[in-house]
Design a protein around this motif. Structure first.
Motif, PDB file in Angstrom:
ATOM      1  N   LYS A  35     -10.255 -44.398  21.570  1.00 48.58           N
ATOM      2  CA  LYS A  35     -10.243 -42.951  21.813  1.00 48.58           C
ATOM      3  C   LYS A  35     -10.814 -42.601  23.187  1.00 48.58           C
ATOM      4  O   LYS A  35     -10.873 -41.433  23.557  1.00 48.58           O
ATOM      5  CB  LYS A  35     -11.056 -42.232  20.733  1.00 48.58           C
ATOM      6  CG  LYS A  35     -10.529 -42.401  19.323  1.00 48.58           C
ATOM      7  CD  LYS A  35     -11.488 -41.761  18.329  1.00 48.58           C
ATOM      8  CE  LYS A  35     -11.076 -42.033  16.889  1.00 48.58           C
ATOM      9  NZ  LYS A  35     -12.063 -41.493  15.913  1.00 48.58           N
ATOM     10  N   THR A  44      -5.546 -44.824  26.230  1.00 51.52           N
ATOM     11  CA  THR A  44      -6.223 -44.652  24.942  1.00 51.52           C
ATOM     12  C   THR A  44      -5.374 -45.243  23.818  1.00 51.52           C
ATOM     13  O   THR A  44      -5.239 -44.672  22.751  1.00 51.52           O
ATOM     14  CB  THR A  44      -6.522 -43.168  24.677  1.00 51.52           C
ATOM     15  OG1 THR A  44      -5.303 -42.420  24.796  1.00 51.52           O
ATOM     16  CG2 THR A  44      -7.551 -42.631  25.636  1.00 51.52           C
ATOM     17  N   TYR A  45      -4.801 -46.374  24.103  1.00 51.27           N
ATOM     18  CA  TYR A  45      -4.036 -47.115  23.105  1.00 51.27           C
ATOM     19  C   TYR A  45      -4.118 -48.593  23.453  1.00 51.27           C
ATOM     20  O   TYR A  45      -4.407 -48.978  24.577  1.00 51.27           O
ATOM     21  CB  TYR A  45      -2.571 -46.659  23.070  1.00 51.27           C
ATOM     22  CG  TYR A  45      -1.780 -47.063  24.301  1.00 51.27           C
ATOM     23  CD1 TYR A  45      -1.065 -48.258  24.344  1.00 51.27           C
ATOM     24  CD2 TYR A  45      -1.781 -46.260  25.444  1.00 51.27           C
ATOM     25  CE1 TYR A  45      -0.359 -48.635  25.473  1.00 51.27           C
ATOM     26  CE2 TYR A  45      -1.076 -46.627  26.579  1.00 51.27           C
ATOM     27  CZ  TYR A  45      -0.364 -47.818  26.585  1.00 51.27           C
ATOM     28  OH  TYR A  45       0.324 -48.195  27.713  1.00 51.27           O
ATOM     29  N   GLU A  72     -13.373 -46.308  18.298  1.00 48.79           N
ATOM     30  CA  GLU A  72     -13.889 -45.312  19.245  1.00 48.79           C
ATOM     31  C   GLU A  72     -13.467 -45.654  20.670  1.00 48.79           C
ATOM     32  O   GLU A  72     -13.155 -44.763  21.472  1.00 48.79           O
ATOM     33  CB  GLU A  72     -15.420 -45.229  19.145  1.00 48.79           C
ATOM     34  CG  GLU A  72     -15.948 -44.684  17.827  1.00 48.79           C
ATOM     35  CD  GLU A  72     -15.519 -43.252  17.565  1.00 48.79           C
ATOM     36  OE1 GLU A  72     -15.459 -42.474  18.532  1.00 48.79           O
ATOM     37  OE2 GLU A  72     -15.226 -42.914  16.408  1.00 48.79           O
ATOM     38  N   GLU A 104      -8.020 -47.676  10.604  1.00 46.68           N
ATOM     39  CA  GLU A 104      -8.208 -46.234  10.807  1.00 46.68           C
ATOM     40  C   GLU A 104      -8.125 -45.441   9.507  1.00 46.68           C
ATOM     41  O   GLU A 104      -8.561 -44.290   9.458  1.00 46.68           O
ATOM     42  CB  GLU A 104      -7.164 -45.711  11.794  1.00 46.68           C
ATOM     43  CG  GLU A 104      -7.377 -46.203  13.224  1.00 46.68           C
ATOM     44  CD  GLU A 104      -6.235 -45.829  14.157  1.00 46.68           C
ATOM     45  OE1 GLU A 104      -6.471 -45.785  15.374  1.00 46.68           O
ATOM     46  OE2 GLU A 104      -5.107 -45.587  13.657  1.00 46.68           O
TER      47      GLU A 104
END
Length: 432
Positions: A69, A33-34, A66, A418
């Motif tokens: 994430k 998730t990066y 998204e 972000e």
């Protein structure tokens, strides 16, 4: 001498390896998730009909955030907004019209449709003529599709990408690179028009009063959300309203029996940020703070003067909570259009949708060619209202760009995107 030959061979090997690699911002592996800036293999147009594109600029979208994430479970090169130059094409060697078309694309500056269909299934081949009834179903909904930077296809935040030639759209010369990157998000807004979700009564003019009374009036439209996509939707629907209704003016009689022409009510954009709403004040929409239509004491959270007022409500909030407000604004049996993709989950109350028999419609990717037409509008002398129509103003989308980063600083670009104060971030992948 042997040692020198070995060194030369090693240098040649290193050069070849470097030629086969490129810089990109990518999610390294499934489950991560990066993303990070890294060297990845340079893509090749291995299939006939595919093109290799040297990316000039890429945009950062909320969908990208998204995905970081965990949305879609994607890994690989991120991004789906771009402008680039076709560097090479893979032809089948038959020297037919398709090969000639492909070769003619080399050197062209292009944007592209992000859905890559298989070209073989019944959807891609439009075997049942569903495109006529379902608004270009074949472009968006191949069951075997990959999606640029979203599903099993490396994306735009890189030095190079590949796409089928059929997905590419040539960018007019007078559109700048920074403006051209907006073609994909603007096309997503144009999708609402393509889906024909809004009814326009273009006979709402003249003196046919009896006919006018029998006809359904132009839909009242609300747009929720003043983020990047919400503002693009306002730009498109405001201009569409002016274009469709300017020649269909209603006549109202005042107390002194004189008549004046007015347009049907324009779309209303509800947002949280006055400075963002100001960006679309000339686009043909009314802008209001979302707090004006909210009432915490009301059962549906909507103030009485706004409750069930709109025929079509477009939710572009990027938040699951936007659904409740949207359902309260929408009239019974009206249309609620969902434009947001969001990784976060929230308890969902279906009761308002069932009780009011709302029509819920998803809306995703749209026509790039129509977006480019809007971006190609230029400032010309205004002839006023000579022919009874309103001049459609050009879009100046560069006002939405908050900051630009080089590809080597793409991780900083993501951090900037972000931040709540950020509008649009672009990444320079190659110099023109």
């Amino acid at each position: 001498a042997q040692k020198d030959d070995d060194n030369n061979n090693n240098n040649n090997s290193d050069n070849n390896n470097n030629d086969n690699m490129m810089l990109a911002f990518a999610i390294p592996k499934a489950g991560d998730t990066y993303g990070k800036v890294m060297k990845v293999p340079k893509p090749l147009p291995l299939k006939p009909g595919f093109a290799l594109i040297r990316v000039l600029r890429a945009g950062v979208c909320n969908t990208d955030l998204e995905i970081l994430k965990g949305y879609m479970g994607f890994h690989g090169v991120l991004g789906h907004e771009f402008v680039g130059i076709v560097q090479d094409v893979h032809t089948d060697g038959d020297e037919d019209d398709a090969d000639a078309q492909g070769s003619s694309m080399i050197g062209q500056r292009v944007c592209g449709d992000i859905n890559v269909g298989c070209s073989e299934c019944t959807v891609c081949c439009n075997a049942h003529n569903l495109d006529a009834a379902c608004s270009k179903m074949s472009r968006n909904h191949c069951p075997n599709r990959t999606v640029l930077g979203i599903l099993n296809h490396h994306g735009t935040m890189a030095e190079y990408l590949t796409l089928p030639i059929r997905n590419l759209h040539v960018v007019p010369e007078h559109i700048s690179d920074e403006d051209a990157v907006f073609a994909e998000p603007l096309a997503a807004a144009c999708r609402l028009v393509e889906q024909k979700l809004i009814h326009y009564n273009q006979n709402e003019n003249d003196d046919q009063q009896q006919q006018q009374q029998q006809q359904r009036p132009t839909d009242r439209v609300a747009i929720l959300g003043d983020g990047k996509l919400g503002l693009m939707i306002a730009e498109v629907l405001g201009r569409e309203h002016m274009a469709r209704c300017s020649s269909a003016r209603t006549k109202t009689t005042t107390s002194d029996t004189s008549s004046k022409s007015i347009l049907p009510p324009p779309p209303v954009l509800f947002g949280k940020h006055p400075h963002k709403l100001d960006l679309v004040k000339d686009s043909g929409v009314d802008c209001q703070l979302v707090s004006e239509c909210q009432d915490a004491n009301a059962m549906n959270g909507v103030a009485s003067q706004y409750a069930n007022k709109y025929d079509v409500v477009v939710d572009a909030t990027g938040s699951p909570a936007g659904l409740q407000l949207a359902s309260g604004l929408c009239r019974p049996m009206g249309t609620l259009c969902l434009k947001s993709t969001c990784a976060a989950g929230e308890q969902f109350n279906a009761a308002p949708f069932v009780i009011d028999e709302l029509r819920v419609v998803g809306s995703r990717c749209g026509p790039i060619d129509e977006a480019l037409k809007l971006l190609a509008l230029t400032d010309t002398p205004d002839d006023g209202d000579r022919d009874g129509t309103i001049k459609i103003k050009p879009l100046h989308v560069s006002k939405y760009i908050t900051k630009t980063f080089p590809l080597s600083q793409a991780d900083e670009a993501i951090k900037c995107a972000e931040e709540k104060s950020t509008m649009k971030v672009q990444i320079i992948c190659n110099e023109g």
